[in-house]
Design an enzyme around this catalytic site. Structure first.
Site, PDB file in Angstrom:
ATOM      1  N   ILE A  71       0.843  -1.199   0.000  1.00 37.77           N
ATOM      2  CA  ILE A  71       0.000   0.000   0.000  1.00 37.77           C
ATOM      3  C   ILE A  71       0.877   1.247   0.000  1.00 37.77           C
ATOM      4  O   ILE A  71       0.575   2.233  -0.666  1.00 37.77           O
ATOM      5  CB  ILE A  71      -0.922   0.022   1.250  1.00 37.77           C
ATOM      6  CG1 ILE A  71      -1.670  -1.311   1.415  1.00 37.77           C
ATOM      7  CG2 ILE A  71      -1.890   1.204   1.197  1.00 37.77           C
ATOM      8  CD1 ILE A  71      -2.633  -1.663   0.338  1.00 37.77           C
ATOM      9  N   GLY A  72       1.948   1.199   0.780  1.00 39.16           N
ATOM     10  CA  GLY A  72       2.832   2.363   0.862  1.00 39.16           C
ATOM     11  C   GLY A  72       2.326   3.412   1.825  1.00 39.16           C
ATOM     12  O   GLY A  72       2.552   4.607   1.620  1.00 39.16           O
ATOM     13  N   ASN A 127       5.522   1.864  14.374  1.00 39.81           N
ATOM     14  CA  ASN A 127       5.796   1.025  13.206  1.00 39.81           C
ATOM     15  C   ASN A 127       7.219   1.321  12.759  1.00 39.81           C
ATOM     16  O   ASN A 127       7.467   2.327  12.090  1.00 39.81           O
ATOM     17  CB  ASN A 127       4.780   1.350  12.097  1.00 39.81           C
ATOM     18  CG  ASN A 127       5.048   0.578  10.827  1.00 39.81           C
ATOM     19  OD1 ASN A 127       6.025  -0.177  10.730  1.00 39.81           O
ATOM     20  ND2 ASN A 127       4.197   0.767   9.833  1.00 39.81           N
ATOM     21  N   CYS A 130       9.933   0.801   8.603  1.00 38.17           N
ATOM     22  CA  CYS A 130       9.973   1.837   7.573  1.00 38.17           C
ATOM     23  C   CYS A 130      11.426   2.082   7.196  1.00 38.17           C
ATOM     24  O   CYS A 130      12.317   1.959   8.033  1.00 38.17           O
ATOM     25  CB  CYS A 130       9.410   3.148   8.112  1.00 38.17           C
ATOM     26  SG  CYS A 130       7.687   3.058   8.555  1.00 38.17           S
ATOM     27  N   ASN A 194       5.120  -7.796  12.511  1.00 34.86           N
ATOM     28  CA  ASN A 194       4.722  -7.138  11.274  1.00 34.86           C
ATOM     29  C   ASN A 194       4.716  -8.196  10.152  1.00 34.86           C
ATOM     30  O   ASN A 194       5.013  -9.356  10.392  1.00 34.86           O
ATOM     31  CB  ASN A 194       5.700  -5.998  10.960  1.00 34.86           C
ATOM     32  CG  ASN A 194       5.028  -4.855  10.222  1.00 34.86           C
ATOM     33  OD1 ASN A 194       4.198  -5.099   9.352  1.00 34.86           O
ATOM     34  ND2 ASN A 194       5.369  -3.635  10.561  1.00 34.86           N
ATOM     35  N   THR A 269      -5.593  -9.229   8.888  1.00 36.29           N
ATOM     36  CA  THR A 269      -6.000  -9.555   7.524  1.00 36.29           C
ATOM     37  C   THR A 269      -7.366 -10.236   7.454  1.00 36.29           C
ATOM     38  O   THR A 269      -8.108 -10.043   6.490  1.00 36.29           O
ATOM     39  CB  THR A 269      -4.918 -10.456   6.890  1.00 36.29           C
ATOM     40  OG1 THR A 269      -3.695  -9.720   6.888  1.00 36.29           O
ATOM     41  CG2 THR A 269      -5.259 -10.848   5.465  1.00 36.29           C
TER      42      THR A 269
END
Lengths: 328, 283
Positions: A71-72, A127, A130, A194, A269
């Protein structure tokens, strides 16, 4: 009735089932299907300082019992999030776990600063998967020093009574080394895990399926990897609370994470295929604990690590009662 | 507000190259407007296929012997749709819907041209009924690769004032694409508005021709989706907003119906450099 409450460092939550970052947006869409305040917490999609368009499509590829996403980190940026999304969650009585993402240590610190004192903020999830733009795009979560710098910067800005969890990547040689670095830098706890980096190739076009070429693998396909990571982190750092996630589809899946050492779990998910999954998993987990004789959810946390002599006979009815309080 | 229903399959019918499935889905028909879609779980509760399959809603019945029912049309081109096509009456499927933003209807009794590609015609048929109820004139242009991939031809003939058909192989109607005949249809019918559903390339061509004719055009896009409810961010495409800025918007919640002249067709599948939040040196 099982007491489903749980604590993550200084914060308590009415139950241990959360959404997962990137799988629930900021709660509004799922609220069409259930009361988001009924969950332990709503983990938001990672928010960055500025609005972000994300990557080109295709952004998703379904794989056996899983999916790849690229997705970015598309999102509105922290200011719009604080204007609209966080107040919306607060108004509904939901406990917001705000996931933050940045390209530099400074960006993480600014995000944490902006979150300080905001109503509805129950916890911060960092998060760290990255790319660090100051280190040739090396992912923070793959380097103990970079991880600890981010966590320390965030911890310094977040109020002491708000837990800071670092979300660990499984794509490392020794996840416990990163876990330790994050905890030493002040992380209250750890979100484990993750996505795993994956790639799918379209055999018709004979090119990568995803616009971003590689993507993060999630779903039940990664559950054994996730449970292993939770197990290892729990063993290495038995006093550090863990938010476990990776392919949880049912209450029994969630129980696996709890037994491995997770004090709470995120349902991710699975929501894409079943929007009511988080509340279903909560009900199933409670039932699973009840039939195993647990009076308190907390008693099940990490129980799979108990020494061999503490066996639960197969024919025992309430197995939980055979174990000492707070086992192991 | 969508509902999630574990509904009994009433029928699975072959319609040319496609399948039409009717499912008992109480609560869903009342909420459905033309252009809405639904998302179906495939493979059963232990399925290795985690993602829902999204289909335009073709027909709904609010009442009847079975209560509310919903019908949708699909084409078998993967394991998920193959599983769906193997369902039999009495089996159950998990359906979420209605989803998305439906077609907007004109207030006045205008002349509307409806352009369908393949089974993209499915949501246009209930739309045609709604338009007729408002006193609109409806003209149809339907296209497909071959005769068996045309959908709803008979219904379109019955509802529409005129019907033009094209197929790539010329097996029925004119040989060619809908865009080969649409300008003439728009001119002859003096169409005020255009509605379209079908492959992206067709929607791009139709949007351009509608704009050239001076008619506003609403298109229902087919983007690949994972969730259908707005949480996964996979079904985005670049769309120009009222403020003139382009954003990557979710076709599941902000669409699937868009104004044809707002979609940046040539940039679909990319992130245009002027889009809000486009990558800079930093990302």
């Amino acid at each position: 009735m099982v007491d489903m409450s749980t604590t993550l460092g200084p914060a308590s939550f009415p139950n241990p089932v959360f959404t997962a970052s990137g799988c629930a947006a900021a709660g509004q869409e799922l609220a069409q299907f259930f009361d988001v305040a009924a969950l332990g917490g709503v983990v938001t999609k990672s928010i960055m300082l500025e609005a972000r368009s994300g990557r080109a499509t295709p952004r998703m590829a379904e794989t056996p019992s899983g999916m790849l996403n690229s997705i970015g980190l598309q999102g509105p940026g922290i200011d719009a999030f604080l204007d609209k999304d966080l107040p919306w969650l607060a108004d509904r009585g939901a406990r917001a776990v705000v996931s933050i993402a940045g390209g530099t240590v400074e960006e993480y610190a600014k995000l944490a600063q902006k979150l300080r004192g905001r109503p509805g903020l129950a916890m911060v999830e960092v998060n760290i998967s990255c790319p660090n733009v100051e280190d040739r795009g090396q992912v923070f979560a793959c380097d103990p020093r970079a991880s600890s710098e981010v966590v320390a910067a965030v911890r310094a800005k977040v109020a002491a009574d708000v837990p800071v969890f670092a979300k660990l990547s499984p794509d490392v040689t020794d996840i416990t080394a990163i876990a330790r670095a994050c905890v030493d830098a002040g992380a209250t706890g750890l979100s484990v895990i993750n996505t795993l980096l994956g790639l799918a190739i379209d055999t018709t076009t004979m090119r990568p399926v995803l616009g971003g070429v590689t993507g993060g693998l999630s779903g039940p396909a990664i559950r054994p990897v996730a449970v292993r990571c939770v197990w290892q982190v729990r063993q290495a750092l038995p006093d550090v609370p863990i938010l476990g996630m990776g392919g949880i589809r049912t209450g029994l899946d969630a129980l696996e994470f709890v037994l491995a050492g997770a004090s709470a779990v995120s349902v991710g998910t699975t929501v894409f295929g079943d929007p009511t999954a988080p509340v279903r998993v909560l009900a199933e987990l409670e039932h699973a604990l009840e039939v195993r004789g647990f009076a308190r959810f907390a008693d099940a946390v990490g129980l799979a690590h108990r020494p061999p002599e503490l066996r639960v006979p197969e024919d025992a009815d309430p197995p939980g009662d055979l174990l000492p309080e707070g086992a192991p | 507000m969508p509902v999630q229903v574990l509904g009994e399959v009433l029928s699975v019918k072959r319609v040319g190259a496609y399948q039409a499935m009717t499912v008992v889905a109480p609560g869903l028909p009342e909420l459905t407007r033309p252009g809405h879609f639904l998302a179906v779980q495939v493979g059963g509760p232990e399925s290795a296929m985690l993602l829902r399959r999204a289909f335009a809603i073709y027909d709904v019945k609010e009442r009847g012997v079975y209560g509310g029912t919903v019908e949708f049309v699909f084409s078998v081109h993967g394991k998920g749709t193959a599983w769906l096509s193997a369902r039999r009456p009495g089996d159950r499927v998990d359906v979420v819907g209605p989803l998305g933003k439906p077609f907007r209807l004109p207030k006045d009794p205008v002349t509307a041209t409806l352009v369908g590609g393949g089974y993209g015609t499915a949501p246009l048929l209930p739309l045609a009924h709604a338009l007729r109820e408002r006193g609109c004139r409806v003209d149809f242009v339907l296209g497909a690769g071959s005769a068996d991939r045309l959908f709803g031809q008979l219904d379109a003939k019955r509802i529409g004032q005129t019907l033009a058909v094209t197929t790539d192989d010329g097996s029925v109607g004119e040989r060619g694409r809908v865009s080969d005949v649409l300008p003439e249809v728009l001119a002859k019918s003096r169409s005020d508005v255009v509605y379209a559903c079908g492959p992206m390339a067709m929607l791009q061509a139709v949007s351009a021709q509608a704009a050239a004719h001076g008619a506003p055009c609403q298109v229902a896009v087919e983007e690949s989706m994972a969730c259908g409810i707005g949480v996964c961010m996979t079904c985005v495409l670049p769309v120009v907003g009222d403020d003139g800025l382009t954003r990557m918007v979710r076709s599941c919640v902000e669409g699937p119906v868009f104004l044809g002249d707002r979609v940046r067709w040539s940039d679909v599948g990319t992130v245009p450099p002027d889009v809000v939040g486009a990558p800079t040196g930093g990302h």
